[in-house]
Write a protein that holds these residues in place. Structure first.
Motif, PDB file in Angstrom:
ATOM      1  N   GLN A 473      58.697  46.662 102.630  1.00 53.91           N
ATOM      2  CA  GLN A 473      57.811  46.582 101.474  1.00 53.91           C
ATOM      3  C   GLN A 473      57.767  45.149 100.993  1.00 53.91           C
ATOM      4  OE1 GLN A 473      60.136  49.289  98.853  1.00 53.91           O
ATOM      5  NE2 GLN A 473      60.246  47.587  97.405  1.00 53.91           N
ATOM      6  N   PRO A 474      56.627  44.702 100.480  1.00 54.33           N
ATOM      7  CA  PRO A 474      56.518  43.314 100.044  1.00 54.33           C
ATOM      8  C   PRO A 474      57.323  43.071  98.774  1.00 54.33           C
ATOM      9  CG  PRO A 474      54.536  44.520  99.466  1.00 54.33           C
ATOM     10  CD  PRO A 474      55.374  45.445 100.298  1.00 54.33           C
ATOM     11  N   PHE A 475      57.847  41.843  98.662  1.00 52.35           N
ATOM     12  CA  PHE A 475      58.539  41.445  97.448  1.00 52.35           C
ATOM     13  C   PHE A 475      57.484  40.943  96.473  1.00 52.35           C
ATOM     14  CE2 PHE A 475      60.905  37.843  95.258  1.00 52.35           C
ATOM     15  CZ  PHE A 475      61.504  38.674  94.338  1.00 52.35           C
ATOM     16  N   THR A 476      57.064  41.820  95.573  1.00 55.32           N
ATOM     17  CA  THR A 476      56.006  41.428  94.661  1.00 55.32           C
ATOM     18  C   THR A 476      56.107  42.200  93.359  1.00 55.32           C
ATOM     19  OG1 THR A 476      53.623  41.031  94.475  1.00 55.32           O
ATOM     20  CG2 THR A 476      54.315  43.118  95.468  1.00 55.32           C
ATOM     21  N   LEU A 477      55.276  41.822  92.426  1.00 56.84           N
ATOM     22  CA  LEU A 477      55.222  42.501  91.131  1.00 56.84           C
ATOM     23  C   LEU A 477      54.412  43.795  91.277  1.00 56.84           C
ATOM     24  CD1 LEU A 477      55.940  41.575  88.054  1.00 56.84           C
ATOM     25  CD2 LEU A 477      53.486  41.213  87.895  1.00 56.84           C
ATOM     26  N   PRO A 478      54.871  44.920  90.722  1.00 61.55           N
ATOM     27  CA  PRO A 478      54.092  46.170  90.814  1.00 61.55           C
ATOM     28  C   PRO A 478      52.888  46.131  89.875  1.00 61.55           C
ATOM     29  CG  PRO A 478      56.065  46.539  89.508  1.00 61.55           C
ATOM     30  CD  PRO A 478      56.174  45.129  90.046  1.00 61.55           C
ATOM     31  N   VAL A 479      51.932  45.255  90.198  1.00 59.43           N
ATOM     32  CA  VAL A 479      50.835  44.982  89.274  1.00 59.43           C
ATOM     33  C   VAL A 479      49.917  46.181  89.105  1.00 59.43           C
ATOM     34  CG1 VAL A 479      49.327  44.004  91.050  1.00 59.43           C
ATOM     35  CG2 VAL A 479      49.075  43.267  88.677  1.00 59.43           C
ATOM     36  N   THR A 480      49.792  47.030  90.129  1.00 59.18           N
ATOM     37  CA  THR A 480      48.925  48.198  89.990  1.00 59.18           C
ATOM     38  C   THR A 480      49.414  49.118  88.889  1.00 59.18           C
ATOM     39  OG1 THR A 480      48.336  48.082  92.334  1.00 59.18           O
ATOM     40  CG2 THR A 480      47.921  50.172  91.212  1.00 59.18           C
ATOM     41  N   PRO A 485      46.141  50.705  80.867  1.00 57.81           N
ATOM     42  CA  PRO A 485      45.958  50.772  79.412  1.00 57.81           C
ATOM     43  C   PRO A 485      47.291  50.981  78.687  1.00 57.81           C
ATOM     44  CG  PRO A 485      44.254  52.033  80.510  1.00 57.81           C
ATOM     45  CD  PRO A 485      45.233  51.619  81.577  1.00 57.81           C
ATOM     46  N   GLY A 486      47.484  50.213  77.624  1.00 63.04           N
ATOM     47  CA  GLY A 486      48.719  50.296  76.860  1.00 63.04           C
ATOM     48  C   GLY A 486      49.746  49.253  77.241  1.00 63.04           C
ATOM     49  N   GLN A 487      49.575  48.615  78.417  1.00 60.86           N
ATOM     50  CA  GLN A 487      50.499  47.571  78.856  1.00 60.86           C
ATOM     51  C   GLN A 487      49.998  46.199  78.400  1.00 60.86           C
ATOM     52  OE1 GLN A 487      53.419  48.101  80.313  1.00 60.86           O
ATOM     53  NE2 GLN A 487      53.099  50.318  80.406  1.00 60.86           N
ATOM     54  N   GLY A 488      50.938  45.261  78.247  1.00 59.11           N
ATOM     55  CA  GLY A 488      50.576  43.927  77.792  1.00 59.11           C
ATOM     56  C   GLY A 488      49.624  43.212  78.720  1.00 59.11           C
ATOM     57  N   GLU A 519      37.483  51.676  86.607  1.00 61.10           N
ATOM     58  CA  GLU A 519      38.081  52.268  87.802  1.00 61.10           C
ATOM     59  C   GLU A 519      39.603  52.166  87.765  1.00 61.10           C
ATOM     60  OE1 GLU A 519      37.915  51.811  92.696  1.00 61.10           O
ATOM     61  OE2 GLU A 519      36.402  50.823  91.434  1.00 61.10           O
ATOM     62  N   GLN A 520      40.129  51.012  87.331  1.00 57.64           N
ATOM     63  CA  GLN A 520      41.579  50.838  87.273  1.00 57.64           C
ATOM     64  C   GLN A 520      42.200  51.785  86.250  1.00 57.64           C
ATOM     65  OE1 GLN A 520      43.561  49.353  89.186  1.00 57.64           O
ATOM     66  NE2 GLN A 520      45.483  49.206  88.049  1.00 57.64           N
ATOM     67  N   ALA A 521      41.495  52.062  85.171  1.00 56.41           N
ATOM     68  CA  ALA A 521      42.016  52.953  84.136  1.00 56.41           C
ATOM     69  C   ALA A 521      42.080  54.399  84.611  1.00 56.41           C
ATOM     70  CB  ALA A 521      41.158  52.862  82.876  1.00 56.41           C
ATOM     71  N   THR A 522      41.165  54.797  85.485  1.00 51.81           N
ATOM     72  CA  THR A 522      41.089  56.205  85.913  1.00 51.81           C
ATOM     73  C   THR A 522      41.638  56.427  87.318  1.00 51.81           C
ATOM     74  OG1 THR A 522      38.810  55.830  86.668  1.00 51.81           O
ATOM     75  CG2 THR A 522      39.110  56.660  84.427  1.00 51.81           C
ATOM     76  N   ARG A 523      41.408  55.478  88.218  1.00 48.85           N
ATOM     77  CA  ARG A 523      41.864  55.618  89.601  1.00 48.85           C
ATOM     78  C   ARG A 523      42.498  54.298  90.046  1.00 48.85           C
ATOM     79  NH1 ARG A 523      36.786  56.950  89.373  1.00 48.85           N
ATOM     80  NH2 ARG A 523      36.115  55.212  90.699  1.00 48.85           N
ATOM     81  N   ASP A 526      45.545  49.201  94.492  1.00 46.18           N
ATOM     82  CA  ASP A 526      45.999  47.834  94.738  1.00 46.18           C
ATOM     83  C   ASP A 526      44.823  46.869  94.832  1.00 46.18           C
ATOM     84  OD1 ASP A 526      48.552  48.828  94.794  1.00 46.18           O
ATOM     85  OD2 ASP A 526      48.740  48.804  96.979  1.00 46.18           O
ATOM     86  N   THR A 527      43.724  47.317  95.432  1.00 47.42           N
ATOM     87  CA  THR A 527      42.559  46.435  95.601  1.00 47.42           C
ATOM     88  C   THR A 527      41.973  46.030  94.258  1.00 47.42           C
ATOM     89  OG1 THR A 527      42.013  47.403  97.754  1.00 47.42           O
ATOM     90  CG2 THR A 527      40.248  46.244  96.585  1.00 47.42           C
ATOM     91  N   VAL A 528      41.757  47.012  93.375  1.00 52.45           N
ATOM     92  CA  VAL A 528      41.140  46.725  92.081  1.00 52.45           C
ATOM     93  C   VAL A 528      42.097  45.942  91.182  1.00 52.45           C
ATOM     94  CG1 VAL A 528      40.196  47.745  89.978  1.00 52.45           C
ATOM     95  CG2 VAL A 528      39.579  48.683  92.213  1.00 52.45           C
ATOM     96  N   SER A 529      43.368  46.322  91.177  1.00 51.14           N
ATOM     97  CA  SER A 529      44.321  45.629  90.302  1.00 51.14           C
ATOM     98  C   SER A 529      44.469  44.168  90.710  1.00 51.14           C
ATOM     99  CB  SER A 529      45.679  46.329  90.309  1.00 51.14           C
ATOM    100  OG  SER A 529      46.259  46.305  91.600  1.00 51.14           O
ATOM    101  N   LEU A 530      44.512  43.899  92.025  1.00 49.90           N
ATOM    102  CA  LEU A 530      44.638  42.510  92.467  1.00 49.90           C
ATOM    103  C   LEU A 530      43.375  41.720  92.156  1.00 49.90           C
ATOM    104  CD1 LEU A 530      46.355  40.344  93.775  1.00 49.90           C
ATOM    105  CD2 LEU A 530      45.485  41.071  96.014  1.00 49.90           C
TER     106      LEU A 530
END
Length: 571
Positions: A473-480, A485-488, A519-523, A526-530
């Protein structure tokens, strides 16, 4: 050392570390040179006087070097190390003959003769490859020296930049008679030798342990080398994780590696609530956007290493590029003959896939991008399509010459040096790079059987089986998960990517970005979050370095630079 170094009418400054300076000092002493100290950089003027413009071919280390030679016609010679571990940025005005250079972008932009102007096409380059490749930067007129490069500057000839053959390009061929077990044993012995050399320092040395194969192997070898050398105390290791429960948490694996190696382990934990404030610091130190969310973790980790009293840290960076550890490589190798594997591979390098990227651009920006042409260096497609070697070897050449220095090594360098921590990279040592080029494709990866096969074989019996046998697994931030919503980070992204800001910028369609947020809020994916992360990072960079993120791209803008950096540049 006491920089700048002087010898007659030759003056040298450099950034980095020369690992073979003792051998070079002995050789140069035999030629009649005398040295007042044992500093690694003090040998550089004598080395230049002995070998001229080819002096860098004798260096083993990570460095960017500048030589001013005033013996006759004034000339300057600059050189970078084989892997591009230590960057060198420059601004050259051919018409006026003015040349500025620095090891970081904020310092370079602090000079009065260097104007901060945004390269309008830089946004597309950034989204295409997560940071500009080759010698380009996000600033118009500002370039970066490639790895393994030597530049000569004079009034008569101007600036001439020549790339030396990189370590993996020096005619070595795969050893088809060597078994996988033999390759693993030889690689382990070689890495042990190089890790042992990199442990020699004037300050305490620690190791970064992510819990994956690469850093775990470096950790185990470093602990073993310290015991074999009778070193005082045990190795200190550092791992970073995040407050709360998040996907891909590797702290348990890192702790297991530390226990097995007998290290003194430090578990660093950062609160995601601090990320919005951290992003400004990270963007400033990087100098230009880098789309990997791991930048926040990297910056925080090396700050913790510094606060614990360590000035040097070993890491496992560059192993994936050398030993074929990425899934995009496996997919490209497995793609059937006649498929469009090159475009698929290049799309894996992007922060935003091509189809989504094109839908984001306004008509005006799409027209300007098409007029400029590909944002990737033209050489990349040539290498992938028609250079000698197997498909995997061609991919490795692109990774090592373009992606590794631009996207990976500069990020590590800037974010570690932000805390005055020197990162040493065993996998970037020339001997290791050369050895990797002698592996057959089957000793690197076999689709369905595994990646980095020789490296995994070298680690058998040295690191826990639980680490060796777990899925990569990649060493990265779990950005997805964190961009929700609700996160900083969500709040910051919504603010930075407001429709008003995007309309003022004129390059990205506000309605398409709003659709990405929906889309990120409902589904979440990784593609959309990045994509959202990358666009946010770009706007934060504009806010940090220019007077207003809404100013016209390419127009002369006012630079926001810390006074400390400006003073360093002036000095």
């Amino acid at each position: 050392g006491a920089q700048p170094y002087h010898l007659g009418r030759v003056t040298v400054v450099f950034n980095g570390e020369i690992y073979n300076h003792r051998e070079l000092r002995e050789r140069l002493t035999g030629l009649g040179f005398h040295f007042e100290d044992q500093c690694d950089g003090s040998i550089l003027p004598a080395l230049y006087l002995t070998y001229g413009d080819r002096f860098a071919e004798h260096l083993d280390g990570m460095y960017s070097v500048a030589v001013m030679d005033l013996r006759s016609t004034p000339r300057m010679v600059l050189a970078t190390d084989d892997s591009g571990m230590k960057p060198l940025y420059y601004h050259w005005e051919q018409a006026t003959g003015r040349f500025h250079f620095a090891s970081e972008l904020p310092a370079l932009l602090g000079f009065a003769g260097v104007r901060a102007e945004e390269d309008e096409a830089g946004l597309d380059a950034y989204l295409t490859s997560k940071t500009p490749f080759g010698d380009r930067t996000m600033f118009r007129g500002v370039q970066v020296m490639p790895p393994a490069a030597t530049a000569v500057l004079s009034h008569r000839d101007g600036l001439r930049v020549k790339q030396r053959p990189m370590a993996h390009e020096r005619g070595l061929r795969p050893d088809k008679d060597r078994t996988l077990d033999e390759a693993g044993d030889q690689l382990r012995a070689l890495l042990f030798e190089e890790v042992s050399r990199l442990l020699v320092a004037d300050a305490p040395v620690a190791a970064v342990t992510s819990g994956g194969l690469d850093s775990s192997l470096v950790t185990a070898l470093a602990a073993e080398a310290l015991r074999a050398g009778g070193g005082l105390g045990s190795l200190h290791t550092f791992n970073i994780a995040y407050t709360g429960t998040w996907p891909s948490d590797e702290r348990a694996y890192a702790a297991e590696v530390a226990r097995a190696a007998g290290t003194r382990h430090h578990q660093v934990e950062i609160d995601p609530a601090t990320f919005p404030d951290l992003m400004t610091d990270v963007v400033r130190h990087l100098g230009q956007p880098n789309a990997d969310p791991i930048t926040l973790s990297t910056f925080s980790l090396f700050r913790a290493v510094r606060d614990a009293g360590f000035k040097v840290a070993l890491t496992g960076d560059a192993a994936d590029e050398l030993f074929s550890g990425y899934s995009r490589m496996t997919q490209a190798v497995a793609a059937h003959h006649g498929s469009d594997w090159i475009d698929d591979y290049l799309d894996h390098l992007a922060a935003v896939p091509r189809s989504l990227r094109e839908s984001l651009y306004t008509d005006e920006y799409a027209f300007s991008v098409n007029a400029v042409g590909s944002s990737l260096p033209a050489d990349i497609r040539r290498i992938l399509h028609s250079s000698p070697g197997t498909r995997l070897q061609r991919i490795g050449a692109v990774e090592q010459r373009y992606r590794l220095p631009a996207y990976h090594l500069r990020r590590v360098d800037h974010l570690s040096m932000a805390s005055s921590v020197e990162v040493r990279l065993p996998f970037c040592q020339p001997s290791v790079v050369r050895f990797a080029s002698t592996l057959t494709d089957a000793q690197r990866l076999v689709p369905g059987q595994g990646v980095k096969r020789a490296l995994y074989r070298s680690a058998r019996g040295l690191i826990p089986r639980s680490v060796l046998e777990r899925p990569k697994q990649p060493f990265t931030l779990p950005v997805t998960a964190m961009l929700a919503p609700g996160q900083g980070l969500w709040t910051l992204a919504r603010d930075v990517l407001s429709p008003r800001t995007l309309r003022a910028d004129g390059r990205i369609r506000p309605e398409r970005v709003e659709a990405l947020f929906d889309e990120q809020a409902t589904r979440p994916s990784d593609t959309v979050s990045l994509a959202l992360w990358s666009l946010m990072s770009h706007q934060l960079w504009r806010q940090e370095f220019f007077a207003t993120a809404g100013a016209t791209a390419g127009a002369p803008l006012t630079l926001h630079t810390p006074a400390r950096v400006l003073q360093e540049a002036a000095a």
